[in-house]
Structure formats: C-alpha cells, structure tokens
Design an enzyme around this catalytic site. Structure first.
Site, PDB file in Angstrom:
ATOM      1  N   GLU A  70      96.461  28.141  63.958  1.00 41.26           N
ATOM      2  CA  GLU A  70      97.253  28.647  62.826  1.00 41.26           C
ATOM      3  C   GLU A  70      98.752  28.619  63.091  1.00 41.26           C
ATOM      4  O   GLU A  70      99.543  28.303  62.207  1.00 41.26           O
ATOM      5  CB  GLU A  70      96.820  30.089  62.488  1.00 41.26           C
ATOM      6  CG  GLU A  70      95.522  30.184  61.694  1.00 41.26           C
ATOM      7  CD  GLU A  70      94.273  30.206  62.547  1.00 41.26           C
ATOM      8  OE1 GLU A  70      94.343  29.876  63.747  1.00 41.26           O
ATOM      9  OE2 GLU A  70      93.211  30.548  62.011  1.00 41.26           O
TER      10      GLU A  70
ATOM     11  N   ALA B  31      90.005  26.922  57.698  1.00 44.49           N
ATOM     12  CA  ALA B  31      90.141  27.099  56.258  1.00 44.49           C
ATOM     13  C   ALA B  31      90.688  25.787  55.703  1.00 44.49           C
ATOM     14  O   ALA B  31      91.284  24.994  56.443  1.00 44.49           O
ATOM     15  CB  ALA B  31      91.103  28.245  55.968  1.00 44.49           C
TER      16      ALA B  31
ATOM     17  N   GLU C 230      86.776  31.623  63.723  1.00 39.41           N
ATOM     18  CA  GLU C 230      86.614  33.009  63.272  1.00 39.41           C
ATOM     19  C   GLU C 230      85.203  33.239  62.716  1.00 39.41           C
ATOM     20  O   GLU C 230      84.614  34.298  62.934  1.00 39.41           O
ATOM     21  CB  GLU C 230      87.679  33.335  62.216  1.00 39.41           C
ATOM     22  CG  GLU C 230      89.084  33.371  62.814  1.00 39.41           C
ATOM     23  CD  GLU C 230      90.169  33.489  61.760  1.00 39.41           C
ATOM     24  OE1 GLU C 230      90.247  32.602  60.889  1.00 39.41           O
ATOM     25  OE2 GLU C 230      90.935  34.464  61.802  1.00 39.41           O
TER      26      GLU C 230
ATOM     27  N   GLY D  50      89.685  29.259  60.885  1.00 37.73           N
ATOM     28  CA  GLY D  50      88.614  29.979  60.195  1.00 37.73           C
ATOM     29  C   GLY D  50      87.227  29.604  60.698  1.00 37.73           C
ATOM     30  O   GLY D  50      86.291  30.405  60.592  1.00 37.73           O
TER      31      GLY D  50
HETATM   32  N1  DAK Z   1      91.295  21.526  55.778  1.00 39.46           N
HETATM   33  C1  DAK Z   1      91.198  20.484  54.904  1.00 39.46           C
HETATM   34  N2  DAK Z   1      90.842  19.253  55.272  1.00 39.46           N
HETATM   35  C2  DAK Z   1      90.617  19.040  56.575  1.00 39.46           C
HETATM   36  C3  DAK Z   1      90.709  20.063  57.549  1.00 39.46           C
HETATM   37  C4  DAK Z   1      91.069  21.363  57.094  1.00 39.46           C
HETATM   38  N3  DAK Z   1      91.131  22.416  57.912  1.00 39.46           N
HETATM   39  N4  DAK Z   1      90.426  19.533  58.749  1.00 39.46           N
HETATM   40  C5  DAK Z   1      90.161  18.230  58.545  1.00 39.46           C
HETATM   41  N5  DAK Z   1      90.271  17.933  57.240  1.00 39.46           N
HETATM   42  C6  DAK Z   1      90.069  16.644  56.604  1.00 39.46           C
HETATM   43  C7  DAK Z   1      91.201  15.689  56.910  1.00 39.46           C
HETATM   44  O1  DAK Z   1      92.283  15.928  56.040  1.00 39.46           O
HETATM   45  C8  DAK Z   1      90.534  14.358  56.670  1.00 39.46           C
HETATM   46  O2  DAK Z   1      90.454  14.154  55.275  1.00 39.46           O
HETATM   47  P1  DAK Z   1      90.859  12.699  54.634  1.00 39.46           P
HETATM   48  O3  DAK Z   1      92.235  12.428  55.099  1.00 39.46           O
HETATM   49  O4  DAK Z   1      89.826  11.764  55.219  1.00 39.46           O
HETATM   50  O5  DAK Z   1      90.709  12.925  53.168  1.00 39.46           O
HETATM   51  C9  DAK Z   1      89.117  14.580  57.176  1.00 39.46           C
HETATM   52  O6  DAK Z   1      88.923  16.001  57.163  1.00 39.46           O
HETATM   53  C10 DAK Z   1      88.870  14.085  58.590  1.00 39.46           C
HETATM   54  O7  DAK Z   1      89.853  14.649  59.417  1.00 39.46           O
HETATM   55  P2  DAK Z   1      90.805  13.767  60.373  1.00 39.46           P
HETATM   56  O8  DAK Z   1      90.932  12.386  59.839  1.00 39.46           O
HETATM   57  O9  DAK Z   1      92.032  14.558  60.598  1.00 39.46           O
HETATM   58  O10 DAK Z   1      89.925  13.716  61.689  1.00 39.46           O
HETATM   59  P3  DAK Z   1      90.440  13.552  63.184  1.00 39.46           P
HETATM   60  O11 DAK Z   1      89.242  13.303  64.015  1.00 39.46           O
HETATM   61  O12 DAK Z   1      91.559  12.565  63.263  1.00 39.46           O
HETATM   62  O13 DAK Z   1      91.042  14.975  63.573  1.00 39.46           O
HETATM   63  C11 DAK Z   1      91.024  17.381  63.675  1.00 39.46           C
HETATM   64  C12 DAK Z   1      90.184  16.067  63.664  1.00 39.46           C
HETATM   65  C13 DAK Z   1      90.074  18.560  63.581  1.00 39.46           C
HETATM   66  C14 DAK Z   1      91.786  17.467  65.010  1.00 39.46           C
HETATM   67  C15 DAK Z   1      92.034  17.344  62.492  1.00 39.46           C
HETATM   68  O14 DAK Z   1      91.301  17.061  61.300  1.00 39.46           O
HETATM   69  C16 DAK Z   1      92.761  18.632  62.305  1.00 39.46           C
HETATM   70  O15 DAK Z   1      93.714  18.952  63.040  1.00 39.46           O
HETATM   71  N6  DAK Z   1      92.316  19.383  61.284  1.00 39.46           N
HETATM   72  C17 DAK Z   1      92.973  20.625  60.941  1.00 39.46           C
HETATM   73  C18 DAK Z   1      92.605  21.711  61.900  1.00 39.46           C
HETATM   74  C19 DAK Z   1      93.289  22.984  61.504  1.00 39.46           C
HETATM   75  O16 DAK Z   1      94.505  23.111  61.692  1.00 39.46           O
HETATM   76  N7  DAK Z   1      92.540  23.787  60.826  1.00 39.46           N
HETATM   77  C20 DAK Z   1      93.090  24.946  60.123  1.00 39.46           C
HETATM   78  C21 DAK Z   1      93.270  26.061  61.063  1.00 39.46           C
HETATM   79  S1  DAK Z   1      94.126  27.311  60.270  1.00 39.46           S
HETATM   80  C22 DAK Z   1      94.246  32.376  55.091  1.00 39.46           C
HETATM   81  C23 DAK Z   1      93.120  32.780  55.724  1.00 39.46           C
HETATM   82  C24 DAK Z   1      92.662  32.083  56.779  1.00 39.46           C
HETATM   83  C25 DAK Z   1      93.364  31.003  57.218  1.00 39.46           C
HETATM   84  C26 DAK Z   1      94.504  30.638  56.586  1.00 39.46           C
HETATM   85  C27 DAK Z   1      94.953  31.312  55.527  1.00 39.46           C
HETATM   86  N8  DAK Z   1      94.741  33.071  53.933  1.00 39.46           N
HETATM   87  C28 DAK Z   1      94.702  34.456  53.971  1.00 39.46           C
HETATM   88  C29 DAK Z   1      95.366  32.358  52.849  1.00 39.46           C
HETATM   89  C30 DAK Z   1      92.873  30.237  58.316  1.00 39.46           C
HETATM   90  C31 DAK Z   1      93.533  29.143  58.587  1.00 39.46           C
HETATM   91  C32 DAK Z   1      92.965  28.169  59.451  1.00 39.46           C
HETATM   92  O17 DAK Z   1      91.785  28.000  59.570  1.00 39.46           O
END
Ligand code: DAK
Length: 258
Positions: free
Chosen positions: A132, A64, A112, A109
């Site tokens: 998460e 997400a 998921e 997400g």
């Molecule tokens: N959201 C927003 N932007 C994201 C993103 C994400 N999930 N993942 C990556 N990006 C963006 C980065 O911010 C970066 O943007 P800029 O800085 O260039 O503007 C760009 O994509 C490239 O990412 P990186 O520079 O970080 O790339 P790397 O190769 O260095 O790293 C990575 C890749 C996948 C390891 C890293 O980007 C990362 O850790 N990303 C986040 C992964 C993550 O934690 N995803 C979220 C999981 S939690 C909810 C319902 C559902 C959910 C939550 C709440 N509600 C009921 C409200 C679910 C939550 C999730 O999915």
C-alpha cells in the site's frame, strides 16, 4: 446464490471458495466484496471447514482493485475500509474454521484476507506483501493490526514500511504461514487438514475459536475467565457427551455440532 466473481464447491462438509477473477489476479473489486458478504449471509448449511483460495496458479488475491480506487473521496475510502474490515471480521469470527490456501500473490487486501482466516497454508510460489505505501495508501482492511498480532510489531512494521513482496519461505520463517507445499499439492494438503478439522466437534471448534480470538487482545486474567466460561459451555453441548462416550466405548465420535 448466483456469483460471478466467486466460485464455490462443497465436498461433503468441506467448502472451497475461490475468488474468481484470474485476469485481474483475483483483485477484490466491489462485486467480489458484495458476493463475499452474500456468501457469509447465506453460509452453506452443514459446512464444517471452509477453504478460501484464488482461481488460477498466479494469484490468491493481488489486493484491492486498484483501478476502482482512483476516484474515491476520503469519505468513501473511510466507508470502504469499514466495509472491508466488517467483512474480514466476519471471516475471522466465522463459527466454522477457515483456511487460507495461498496459491500465488497475496498482496494488500489479499494478504489481509488471508490474515483474517484461521491459518494460512501456502504454495511454494506464494508471495506476500503489503504494498500500500507504494501507492500512497496504508492497509485498510485490518493489515495494520492483524499482521502485528500474527508476527510481532517489529516484523509487521518491516513488511508494511518496506512495501516489498516476500516469499512463502520468508512468511513461513516469520510464522504467518503454517505450512509451505508444492503448488500442485496445495489444495490436497488443505483438504486433508480440513478433513481432520471437520471430524472434530463443531461446537468445540467454534468455542475454541472464540476463546483464542476474543481472549487474544484482553489481559490474561480476563482472557482466562473467558476461557473458563467457554470451557463450561462445552459441557452444555451434546458433542461433549458424545466425545467422552465415544472415547470410553473405543469408537470414533459422531459429532453433530449441537
Ligand atoms: N487491482 C486491479 N488490477 C490488478 C491488480 C490489482 N490489485 N493486480 C493486478 N491487476 C491486473 C493488472 O492490471 C493486469 O491487468 P491487464 O493490464 O492485463 O488488464 C493483470 O491483473 C495482470 O497483472 P500484471 O500484468 O501486472 O501481472 P505481473 O505478473 O506483471 O505482475 C503483480 C503481478 C502482482 C506484481 C502486479 O500485478 C502488481 O503489482 N499488482 C498490484 C499489486 C498491488 O499493489 N495490489 C494492491 C495492494 S493495495 C481501501 C481499502 C483497502 C485497500 C485500499 C483502499 N479503501 C479503504 C479505499 C487495499 C489496498 C491494496 O490492496
């Protein structure tokens, strides 16, 4: 339908739907959710199999959109989770088989979303995880339920509680991925599988999906009753008559889905 964060291409009876925000690693923001809802509202006619994938080589969907979550209240988060769950339920119960072609990060997400598809084919560079808990959250789009059902509760707890990222090989070993292929072959492999599925009876595919999905969580006696009812339903379809006739006439069936 105009879409900015999704792209859709239809090749005969097979559809390829891409989440198209490669600069944000295809993260699911509100617009992606709205466009996905719109896509399933106006599901393309004539499709017999849908492939969902991410644009680019780096990500399927990296979760997400974290940047949108910052200001959510608990009430909004509750509604958001219900919205995402309803959407992913629609994918899981879609009458047409849906393949997740995971071409890179499938995190949170994104994992998921893949879990809501009928099965997952991954490229060798795919990465899976539910990070998460590293963000002070828990999975909210079905991950706490679907992963355990896919790989068993113990392994699901391991993945969820570590919050780590795991390789495609590991996901394959756990059984959540059915096939791992080189990145350049991912789409062609999925298209081949999709073509095979698209040649089967659409009516039977939809009934088989219901039998598996609706029966899975019930007790076995109830699930077998459902299977028998849905089996009987196949005998109400033209596809069933055509399938049997084609076998007897030693020719390929011409299924219509009726
Ligand atoms: N959201 C927003 N932007 C994201 C993103 C994400 N999930 N993942 C990556 N990006 C963006 C980065 O911010 C970066 O943007 P800029 O800085 O260039 O503007 C760009 O994509 C490239 O990412 P990186 O520079 O970080 O790339 P790397 O190769 O260095 O790293 C990575 C890749 C996948 C390891 C890293 O980007 C990362 O850790 N990303 C986040 C992964 C993550 O934690 N995803 C979220 C999981 S939690 C909810 C319902 C559902 C959910 C939550 C709440 N509600 C009921 C409200 C679910 C939550 C999730 O999915």
């Amino acid at each position: 339908m105009d879409m900015e964060t999704l792209s859709f291409e239809q090749q005969g009876t097979i559809g390829i739907l891409k989440v198209n925000r490669p600069k944000a690693l295809n993260a699911l923001n509100a617009q992606v959710l709205t466009e996905l809802e719109g896509f399933f509202d106006a599901f393309p006619k004539g499709l017999r199999c849908l492939i969902i994938t991410g644009e680019g080589e780096k990500a399927f969907v990296a979760g997400a959109d974290i940047k949108e979550m910052e200001s959510s209240t608990p009430d909004q988060a509750h509604k958001q989770a219900q919205r995402g769950q309803a959407l992913f339920d629609r994918i899981e119960t879609c009458r047409v088989p849906v393949i997740a072609a995971v071409n890179g990060f499938a995190l949170g997400g994104g994992f998921e979303l893949a879990l809501a598809c009928d099965f997952i084919v991954a490229s060798q560079n795919a990465k899976f995880g539910l990070p998460e808990v590293s963000l002070g959250l828990i999975p909210g789009y079905g991950g706490t339920q679907r992963l355990g059902r896919a790989i068993g509760k113990g392994k699901a707890r391991f993945v969820t509680l570590t919050g780590d990222i795991y390789s495609a090989e590991q996901a394959y070993a756990w059984g959540v991925v059915v096939k791992v292929v080189p990145p350049a072959q991912l789409l062609s492999e999925c298209l081949q599988i999709a073509e095979k599925i698209a040649a089967r009876s659409p009516a039977a595919l939809s009934l088989a999906k219901r039998a598996i999905h609706e029966g899975f969580d019930g007790n076995q006696w109830e699930a077998l009753k459902l299977e028998a009812e849905l089996f009987a339903d196949t005998f109400r379809t033209k596809d069933h008559s055509e399938g049997i006739k084609a076998f007897i006439e030693k020719r390929a069936p011409r299924f219509t889905g009726e």
